[in-house]
Design an enzyme around this catalytic site. Structure first.
Site, PDB file in Angstrom:
ATOM      1  CG  ASP A  72      -1.967   1.002   1.288  1.00 43.42           C
ATOM      2  OD1 ASP A  72      -2.772   1.006   0.337  1.00 43.42           O
ATOM      3  OD2 ASP A  72      -2.022   1.803   2.231  1.00 43.42           O
ATOM      4  CD  GLU A 117      15.843 -14.667   2.865  1.00 43.41           C
ATOM      5  OE1 GLU A 117      15.068 -15.435   3.473  1.00 43.41           O
ATOM      6  OE2 GLU A 117      16.391 -13.684   3.405  1.00 43.41           O
TER       7      GLU A 117
HETATM    8  O1  TEU Z   1      -4.746   4.176  -1.339  1.00 46.26           O
HETATM    9  C1  TEU Z   1      -3.952   5.312  -1.482  1.00 46.26           C
HETATM   10  C2  TEU Z   1      -4.577   6.209  -2.441  1.00 46.26           C
HETATM   11  O2  TEU Z   1      -3.989   6.483  -3.445  1.00 46.26           O
HETATM   12  C3  TEU Z   1      -5.971   6.612  -2.160  1.00 46.26           C
HETATM   13  O3  TEU Z   1      -6.060   7.275  -0.953  1.00 46.26           O
HETATM   14  C4  TEU Z   1      -6.443   7.446  -3.267  1.00 46.26           C
HETATM   15  O4  TEU Z   1      -5.933   8.751  -3.161  1.00 46.26           O
HETATM   16  C5  TEU Z   1      -7.938   7.523  -3.232  1.00 46.26           C
HETATM   17  O5  TEU Z   1      -8.496   6.314  -2.848  1.00 46.26           O
HETATM   18  C6  TEU Z   1      -8.471   7.919  -4.601  1.00 46.26           C
HETATM   19  O6  TEU Z   1      -8.318   6.918  -5.510  1.00 46.26           O
HETATM   20  C7  TEU Z   1      -4.401   3.194  -0.446  1.00 46.26           C
HETATM   21  C8  TEU Z   1      -5.552   2.228  -0.340  1.00 46.26           C
HETATM   22  O7  TEU Z   1      -5.761   1.642  -1.601  1.00 46.26           O
HETATM   23  C9  TEU Z   1      -6.766   2.953   0.156  1.00 46.26           C
HETATM   24  O8  TEU Z   1      -7.902   2.118   0.197  1.00 46.26           O
HETATM   25  C10 TEU Z   1      -6.448   3.470   1.544  1.00 46.26           C
HETATM   26  O9  TEU Z   1      -7.515   4.273   1.997  1.00 46.26           O
HETATM   27  C11 TEU Z   1      -5.164   4.301   1.555  1.00 46.26           C
HETATM   28  O10 TEU Z   1      -4.102   3.688   0.850  1.00 46.26           O
HETATM   29  C12 TEU Z   1      -4.647   4.459   2.956  1.00 46.26           C
HETATM   30  O11 TEU Z   1      -4.133   3.240   3.424  1.00 46.26           O
END
Ligand code: TEU
Length: 561
Positions: A219, A269
């Site tokens: 993420d 690994e």
């Molecule tokens: O998403 C990061 C992200 O790019 C989103 O916050 C994006 O800006 C938004 O959804 C518009 O598309 C990741 C995860 O995929 C998201 O579900 C989480 O909310 C976020 O990180 C925080 O962990």
């Protein structure tokens, strides 16, 4: 917890599966509920593996959105313990059974790692916020105030903001310091420059590998490292507070690729383990730059394209030039953060039959160069669902502020419809989030019975891709005759040439089959406007008619030797 790794039986591809295979994203809360509490769970995923496996859709790996204990403010992306399974979704044994049952069908398992931040309910943060001397005191981004305002209130250390709206700094009276969060205040950001943090993360990664996991989705990975001095970002014009900054110091730091190298070394690994980083808010060039062998990076050019021939053609070109021959792209049309493409693409042109668009989009997704990632339900042509605001389950959205540019992501996270009837085979209870209004007719059982359905098209396309090396690893070339409303490209390896045609116009289009490399004709393989493709080859010089939103895949036939 030293469990034997369950053997992968009959997997379609070897160690390069991350490149040749198709990956399917499961949003666990919405896939299938096995215990009647209305929330999807690991048992539900196990029950439906045959929908995904070799006798079903035929995907090669599942990616599970977060399965860890979580207060649920960002539905699992606020992790309270990265080493355990959320009891809401199942037990530790259920997870091990899921890996074993997936592996028994040749399906690999990819888990989502949220390593940039934790939940504020994580024990590391609870200890870190309690004072400046504990064992986790320097595990998060703590800083002194830059001064105090006229009312005596402490001022944040710099101008960094949160993408979910408002300042990125939150005051902690117990430490008399601020902590930083790119996302919600309940998602405090770890300080990856503290060696103990990296050690703990890599230990956790090893723990999941020991349980048989085959890969990871990282993420917001390009945000892990910040500039060590935390300087304010320069400002610029923009529509939101976030866009009014040049994000020079809060992401994409020059020493970040080395960190990913250390992470990859753990995976390497053993052969055959993949990882994909989620590029947060950056360009395709940044994504390509962070792509290395076996480490893929999501970028958003396809997911942001409109459904027009000119846009799709240009996005394919941009992808090819950004990644070049040496780097491997990903292909994504939908995920848990974005409007579903059945809704989005039709809306982008204000026309078209969403199912025809879904079938043609599947041709694009499964034939463009790169590893395709499917989002659960797209194989049914599922669309976004109107959710009354009181039913929304997306807290960042509910805390809407003028600076918050998101939409209600509940709309793209509704339960998977498996069969007609109450609960749509998703649950015997009350679904945690309402089902789409078309679940009675748009469901797995109904589409399995219809050879022209979106599901039947996905099954045919994935089977074709699995049997066609040029579609897996071939180079991509824009076809010289492509133009106007027809997007045309070839995928090629020595000895095999595949031609892909997509009519993205609103009228029938004609296409005259010319020769690309001395072939005698073209054999149609999949045709989305018809149930099946005719088997006989079509001669060079013949003219085809393509319906609006029709996709057609053909293979060059060599002259008899
Ligand atoms: O998403 C990061 C992200 O790019 C989103 O916050 C994006 O800006 C938004 O959804 C518009 O598309 C990741 C995860 O995929 C998201 O579900 C989480 O909310 C976020 O990180 C925080 O962990």
């Amino acid at each position: 917890m030293n469990r034997p790794i369950p053997p992968l039986v009959g997997a379609r591809f070897g160690d390069d599966w991350w490149q040749r295979g198709v990956i399917y994203q499961v949003y666990p809360r919405s896939f299938a509920d096995s215990d009647g509490d209305g929330v999807g769970d690991l048992g539900g995923i196990i029950d439906h593996l045959d929908h995904l496996g070799p006798d079903g859709l035929g995907i090669d790996a599942i990616w599970l959105s977060p399965i860890y204990p979580s207060p649920g403010l960002d539905l699992g992306y606020d992790v309270a313990d990265h080493e355990r399974v959320d009891p809401l979704l199942g037990s530790e044994e259920d997870f091990d059974r899921l890996v074993a049952e997936a592996h028994r069908r040749g399906i690999r398992v990819v888990v989502d790692l949220v390593m940039n931040h934790t939940s504020d309910a994580h024990r590391w943060f609870e200890s870190s916020r309690a004072g400046r001397d504990g064992p986790h005191a320097d595990w998060y981004l703590w800083r002194d105030p830059s001064g105090s305002g006229p009312d005596g209130r402490p001022l944040p250390p710099n101008n960094w903001g949160s993408i979910f709206g408002g300042p990125g700094w939150e005051w902690e009276p117990r430490r008399l310091q601020f902590y930083f969060h790119t996302f919600m205040a309940e998602q405090p950001e770890l300080d990856w420059r503290t060696p103990a943090v990296e050690d703990a993360q890599l230990r956790m990664v090893r723990g999941w590998l020991a349980r048989g996991v085959d890969g990871f989705r990282l993420d917001v990975f390009n945000v892990f490292l910040k500039h060590p001095d935390l300087p304010s970002n320069p400002t610029r014009a923009g529509a939101t507070a976030w866009d009014r900054q040049l994000h020079l110091y809060d992401r994409d730091q020059p020493d970040f690729p080395a960190l990913i190298g250390r992470f990859r070394a753990v995976l390497d690994e053993e052969p055959g383990r993949m990882s994909v980083g989620e590029l947060f808010d950056g360009t395709i060039e940044t994504a390509a730059g962070l792509t290395t062998d076996r480490h893929l990076v999501f970028e958003w050019s396809l997911i942001e394209a409109t459904w027009t021939a000119s846009d799709i053609r240009s996005v394919i070109g941009v992808r090819e030039s950004a990644f070049g021959a040496g780097r491997w792209p990903t292909a994504v049309l939908s995920n848990h953060d974005r409007p579903r493409h059945a809704s989005r693409l039709a809306a982008s042109i204000g026309a078209g039959d969403p199912d025809a668009i879904s079938r043609a989009a599947a041709v694009l997704l499964l034939t463009v160069r790169g590893t395709p990632f499917l989002y659960y339900g797209e194989e049914l042509g599922m669309s976004d669902v109107d959710i009354p605001s009181e039913e929304s389950v997306d807290p960042p959205f509910s805390r809407f502020s003028p600076e918050f540019h998101l939409w209600d992501r509940s709309r793209c996270r509704t339960p998977m419809p498996w069969s007609p009837g109450p609960g749509a085979g998703f649950t015997t209870g009350r679904p945690w989030l309402r089902l789409g209004p078309d679940a009675e007719t748009r469901n797995v059982d109904a589409q399995l019975a219809d050879p022209t359905s979106v599901l039947s098209t996905y099954r045919a396309l994935i089977a074709l891709r699995a049997a066609t090396p040029a579609l897996q690893v071939g180079s991509l070339h824009a076809h010289p005759d492509g133009g106007g409303e027809v997007v045309a490209y070839t995928r090629e390896i020595p000895g095999q040439v595949i031609l892909v045609l997509l009519n993205l116009g609103r009228r029938d289009a004609t296409w005259r089959l010319s020769a690309v490399a001395g072939e005698s004709g073209w054999r149609p393989l999949v045709r989305t406007a018809k149930a099946t493709a005719a088997d006989e080859a079509i001669a060079i010089g013949a003219t085809l008619i393509l319906a609006p939103d029709e996709g057609l895949i053909l293979e060059a036939v060599r002259p008899e030797a």
